[in-house]
Design an enzyme around this catalytic site. Structure first.
Site, mmCIF file in Angstrom:
data_model
loop_
_atom_site.group_PDB
_atom_site.id
_atom_site.type_symbol
_atom_site.label_atom_id
_atom_site.label_comp_id
_atom_site.label_asym_id
_atom_site.label_seq_id
_atom_site.Cartn_x
_atom_site.Cartn_y
_atom_site.Cartn_z
ATOM 1 N N LYS A 170 -32.757 -29.375 9.293
ATOM 2 C CA LYS A 170 -32.633 -29.610 10.732
ATOM 3 C C LYS A 170 -31.168 -29.858 11.079
ATOM 4 O O LYS A 170 -30.639 -30.948 10.880
ATOM 5 C CB LYS A 170 -33.469 -30.806 11.174
ATOM 6 C CG LYS A 170 -33.665 -30.774 12.674
ATOM 7 C CD LYS A 170 -33.464 -32.051 13.436
ATOM 8 C CE LYS A 170 -32.148 -32.615 13.763
ATOM 9 N NZ LYS A 170 -31.366 -32.015 14.827
ATOM 10 N N GLY A 228 -29.034 -43.574 11.347
ATOM 11 C CA GLY A 228 -29.251 -43.815 9.918
ATOM 12 C C GLY A 228 -30.217 -44.974 9.694
ATOM 13 O O GLY A 228 -31.084 -44.935 8.821
ATOM 14 N N GLU A 247 -25.491 -40.944 4.819
ATOM 15 C CA GLU A 247 -24.033 -41.006 4.990
ATOM 16 C C GLU A 247 -23.785 -41.277 6.459
ATOM 17 O O GLU A 247 -24.200 -40.487 7.309
ATOM 18 C CB GLU A 247 -23.375 -39.684 4.587
ATOM 19 C CG GLU A 247 -23.325 -39.441 3.099
ATOM 20 C CD GLU A 247 -22.553 -40.500 2.333
ATOM 21 O OE1 GLU A 247 -21.742 -41.222 2.942
ATOM 22 O OE2 GLU A 247 -22.783 -40.612 1.120
ATOM 23 N N GLU A 459 -23.356 -37.987 -2.834
ATOM 24 C CA GLU A 459 -23.501 -36.558 -2.637
ATOM 25 C C GLU A 459 -22.409 -35.850 -3.433
ATOM 26 O O GLU A 459 -21.381 -36.435 -3.758
ATOM 27 C CB GLU A 459 -23.333 -36.201 -1.163
ATOM 28 C CG GLU A 459 -24.315 -36.936 -0.273
ATOM 29 C CD GLU A 459 -24.530 -36.251 1.052
ATOM 30 O OE1 GLU A 459 -25.208 -35.206 1.076
ATOM 31 O OE2 GLU A 459 -24.043 -36.757 2.068
HETATM 32 P P1 ADP Z 1 -23.948 -37.672 15.837
HETATM 33 O O1 ADP Z 1 -23.095 -38.666 16.526
HETATM 34 O O2 ADP Z 1 -23.325 -37.020 14.650
HETATM 35 O O3 ADP Z 1 -24.653 -36.719 16.757
HETATM 36 P P2 ADP Z 1 -26.569 -38.696 15.248
HETATM 37 O O4 ADP Z 1 -26.922 -39.745 14.264
HETATM 38 O O5 ADP Z 1 -27.015 -38.856 16.653
HETATM 39 O O6 ADP Z 1 -25.022 -38.589 15.131
HETATM 40 O O7 ADP Z 1 -27.086 -37.282 14.764
HETATM 41 C C1 ADP Z 1 -27.077 -36.849 13.428
HETATM 42 C C2 ADP Z 1 -28.314 -36.015 13.170
HETATM 43 O O8 ADP Z 1 -29.459 -36.866 13.292
HETATM 44 C C3 ADP Z 1 -28.528 -34.881 14.177
HETATM 45 O O9 ADP Z 1 -29.052 -33.749 13.507
HETATM 46 C C4 ADP Z 1 -29.543 -35.471 15.118
HETATM 47 O O10 ADP Z 1 -30.319 -34.502 15.779
HETATM 48 C C5 ADP Z 1 -30.404 -36.284 14.180
HETATM 49 N N1 ADP Z 1 -31.185 -37.344 14.836
HETATM 50 C C6 ADP Z 1 -30.879 -38.008 15.972
HETATM 51 N N2 ADP Z 1 -31.854 -38.899 16.275
HETATM 52 C C7 ADP Z 1 -32.790 -38.801 15.302
HETATM 53 C C8 ADP Z 1 -34.030 -39.472 15.044
HETATM 54 N N3 ADP Z 1 -34.512 -40.396 15.845
HETATM 55 N N4 ADP Z 1 -34.716 -39.112 13.944
HETATM 56 C C9 ADP Z 1 -34.227 -38.169 13.100
HETATM 57 N N5 ADP Z 1 -33.088 -37.511 13.295
HETATM 58 C C10 ADP Z 1 -32.357 -37.821 14.374
#
Ligand code: ADP
Length: 491
Positions: A170, A228, A247, A459
Site C-alpha cells: 500500500k 506508527g 520507521e 531494515e
Molecule cells: P506521512 O506524513 O509520510 O504521510 P503518514 O504516517 O500519514 O505519514 O503516512 C504513511 C503511510 O501510512 C501512508 O501510506 C498512509 O496512507 C498510511 N496511513 C495513514 N493512516 C493510516 C492508518 N490509520 N492505518 C494504516 N495506514 C495509514
C-alpha cells in the site's frame, strides 16, 4: 493507470484520484486508483493463498525474478526518475539517484536468496543435533510514505519476496505513479499470481484493512509517529498478534565542533538539512554548534544558502525542489511561525517563492538562537527548516544532541579522533555519521533508529532477515549409540 494489481490481475479501482505535480499544480501526472477495503481484502486473500507455494519456491526462481526487476529499473532510470521527481518534487538527479538505489536493492536481495544460512549446533543431550533455520513469515503488509516513492517500497518488497513471503503493498496516496511503475516491473518479471499485490488507496481504508486482517502476519511501516503508534496498537490487538517493523520520525542532530573543517561542516549542514527539500527522516534538522566556531559557521551557512537554487524539480540546475503538497507546506509555515513566536531568530529564508509555474516553493529556513527545549527543536517539521543551537563545548553538545525523543541518525563534524570516537560510542541514535551529513546511507547495511524513531528489527542489508523471516529450532535424535572407532576400542 487507474489500476490495482490483485490476485494476478490488473483491476480498475473503485475510485480514482489525481496525482498532482508539486512543481506545477496545473500538471496532473495521472489519475490513479483508490481502492476500498473489499479490494484490499481480495488482495490479502490472494496473498494468503499464494503463500504456501511461494514460501517453498526455488531460490533460483526468486533470485531470477528479483534480478530481472533490478535490471529493468536500472535500464529505465531516466524515465522512472523523471516520473518520481514530477510527482514528489525532489530534483531530477535526486529522482534518478533514488531509482538507481531501488535497482541496487533488488540486486542485493536477489543475491541474498542464494545466501540464506542457518546454524547447526550440538545439543546438551548426547545423540541430539540442533538446526536453526529461517522460514518466511507469511503475508506481509507494506505501508510506505511519499518521501522516497521507489526506494522505500524497494527495500521492503525485495526482502519480503526474497525470503519467501507474499506481499500486499500500500503506497502513499501522494506518489502512486512510482508505485504503479514499480509494480508493473515486478509483475513483468514473472511473480506468480497472488505473490505480489498492489493496492493503492487511503491509509484509513486500505492501510487499516491490512492492520485488521488476521491473514496478514506482519506489517512493515514507514511514516509518521502518530500513524506508527496506531499501526503498533492494531498489530498488538490483532489475533494472532502481528510482527511489526516501524520507521518513524527523526530530529537528527549534526554537531559542529570548534576544530571542524568549516567547509566540510557547511556542506554537511546544507546538504543534510535542505536537500530533498528537508523531507527525509534522516535530515539534519538540529545543528548544534560549539561557541568558538558558531558565528563563523552561521555566517558561512547563510551565505551558502543564498546560492541555493529552489525551483521546478525537473529544471536543470535546480538544487531544491518544491515542498510535496499544500498540507506539508502549511505545516512548514506553521513551524516557522512557531519558531518566531518562541523567540528564535529567523536568520535566513522561510518565505514563499514565486516561480514560473504554480508550485509549493519555500526558501530553506535557518533559525538561530534556538533553545533545544523549543518546539522547533523537538518536533519533526519534515521540511527545509533547520535550527542552530549554541553549545559551550563537546560535552554540552553531546547532551543536547541526545536530548530528544527521536534517535534515528546523528552526525558530528570534527577533526578530533577523540571526540569522533566518543560521539560514535555515546550518541543515542541508530546511525552515526562523522564528517558526513546525517542523511545519505548505503543500501547493504542496516538502517534504523532508537527511541521514538523506530520499533522492531532493522531494515536493509542482511539484517532485514530478522523481520522478514521467523526462526525455527529443530532437534533431532537419530537413535544411534555414540560411535567409538573399533581400532581405538581394541588398543
Ligand atoms: P506521512 O506524513 O509520510 O504521510 P503518514 O504516517 O500519514 O505519514 O503516512 C504513511 C503511510 O501510512 C501512508 O501510506 C498512509 O496512507 C498510511 N496511513 C495513514 N493512516 C493510516 C492508518 N490509520 N492505518 C494504516 N495506514 C495509514
Amino acid at each position: 493507470m487507474n489500476m490495482n494489481y490483485i490476485a494476478g490481475e490488473w483491476l480498475a479501482g473503485t475510485h480514482a484520484a489525481p496525482n498532482i505535480n508539486p512543481s506545477n499544480t496545473a500538471d496532473v501526472v495521472g489519475e490513479f486508483a483508490r481502492a476500498e477495503a473489499a479490494e484490499a481484502e481480495k488482495a490479502i486473500a490472494a496473498a494468503y493463498d499464494a503463500f504456501p507455494g511461494w514460501s517453498r519456491s526455488s531460490i533460483q526462481l526468486r533470485h531470477d525474478i528479483l534480478k530481472k526487476v533490478g535490471d529493468e529499473i536500472l535500464a529505465r532510470k531516466d524515465e522512472l526518475g523523471r516520473l518520481l521527481s514530477r510527482e514528489e518534487g525532489k530534483t531530477l538527479p535526486e529522482g534518478i539517484g533514488e531509482v538507481v538505489r531501488a535497482s541496487q536493492i533488488f540486486q542485493f536481495f536477489a543475491g541474498e536468496t542464494l545466501r540464506m544460512a542457518g546454524d547447526k549446533l550440538a545439543s546438551v543431550r548426547p545423540g541430539v543435533d540442533i538446526e536453526i533455520t529461517r522460514e518466511p513469515v507469511g503475508v506481509i503488509g507494506l505501508i510506505t510514505p511519499w518521501n522516497f516513492p521507489i526506494a522505500i517500497p524497494a527495500w521492503k518488497i525485495a526482502p519480503a519476496l526474497a525470503y519467501g513471503n507474499t506481499v500486499v503493498f500500500k503506497p502513499a496516496e501522494l506518489v502512486p505513479g512510482s508505485a504503479h511503475a514499480l509494480s508493473e516491473i515486478i509483475v513483468r518479471a514473472g511473480v506468480p499470481a497472488g505473490v505480489f499485490n498492489l493496492v493503492m488507496g487511503r491509509g484509513s481504508v486500505v492501510g487499516e484493512a491490512l492492520l485488521n486482517s488476521p491473514k496478514v502476519s506482519a506489517i512493515s511501516f514507514t511514516g509518521s509517529v502518530a500513524t506508527g503508534r496506531k499501526v503498533a496498537q492494531a498489530c498488538i490487538a490483532s489475533d494472532p498478534m502481528k510482527k511489526m517493523q516501524l520507521e518513524m520520525g527523526g530530529k537528527n542532530p549534526l554537531v559542529v565542533l570548534d576544530d571542524a573543517d568549516l567547509k566540510v561542516a557547511v556542506e554537511c549542514a546544507v546538504n543534510g538539512a535542505f536537500f530533498s527539500t528537508g523531507q527525509r527522516c534522516t535530515a539534519s534538522s538540529r545543528l548544534i554548534v560549539t561557541s568558538g566556531i558558531h558565528d563563523r559557521f552561521v555566517d558561512a551557512v547563510t551565505e551558502r544558502m543564498k546560492s541555493l537554487v529552489v525551483d521546478d524539480a525537473l529544471k536543470s540546475g535546480t538544487q531544491i525542489g518544491p515542498v510535496v503538497d499544500q498540507n506539508q507546506l502549511d505545516q512548514d509555515l506553521k513551524y516557522i511561525r512557531i519558531g518566531q513566536d518562541e523567540g528564535a531568530t529567523l536568520a535566513a529564508g522561510g518565505e514563499l517563492l514565486n516561480r514560473e509555474t504554480p508550485g509549493f516553493y519555500l526558501a530553506p529556513a535557518l533559525f538561530t538562537n534556538v533553545d533545544n527545549r523549543m518546539r522547533i527543536a523537538q518536533e519533526e517539521i519534515f521540511g527545509p527548516v533547520a535550527t542552530v543551537t549554541r553549545a559551550r563545548d563537546y560535552e554540552e553538545a553531546l547532551e543536547i544532541a541526545n536530548d530528544t525523543q527521536f534517535g534515528l541518525s546523528a552526525g558530528i563534524c570534527t577533526t578530533s579522533l577523540k571526540h569522533a570516537s566518543h560521539f560514535k560510542r555515546n550518541s543515542e541514535a541508530g546511525m552515526v555519521m562523522v564528517n558526513l551529513p546525517t542523511a545519505g546511507v548505503d543500501y547493504h547495511v542496516p538502517f534504523g533508529g532508537r527511541k521514538g524513531s523506530s520499533y522492531g528489527p532493522r531494515e536493509q542489508g542482511r539484517y532485514a532477515e530478522e523481520f522478514y523471516t521467523t526462526v525455527k529450532t529443530a532437534y533431532t535424535f537419530d537413535g544411534n549409540e555414540p560411535y567409538v572407532p573399533k581400532t581405538r576400542a581394541s588398543e
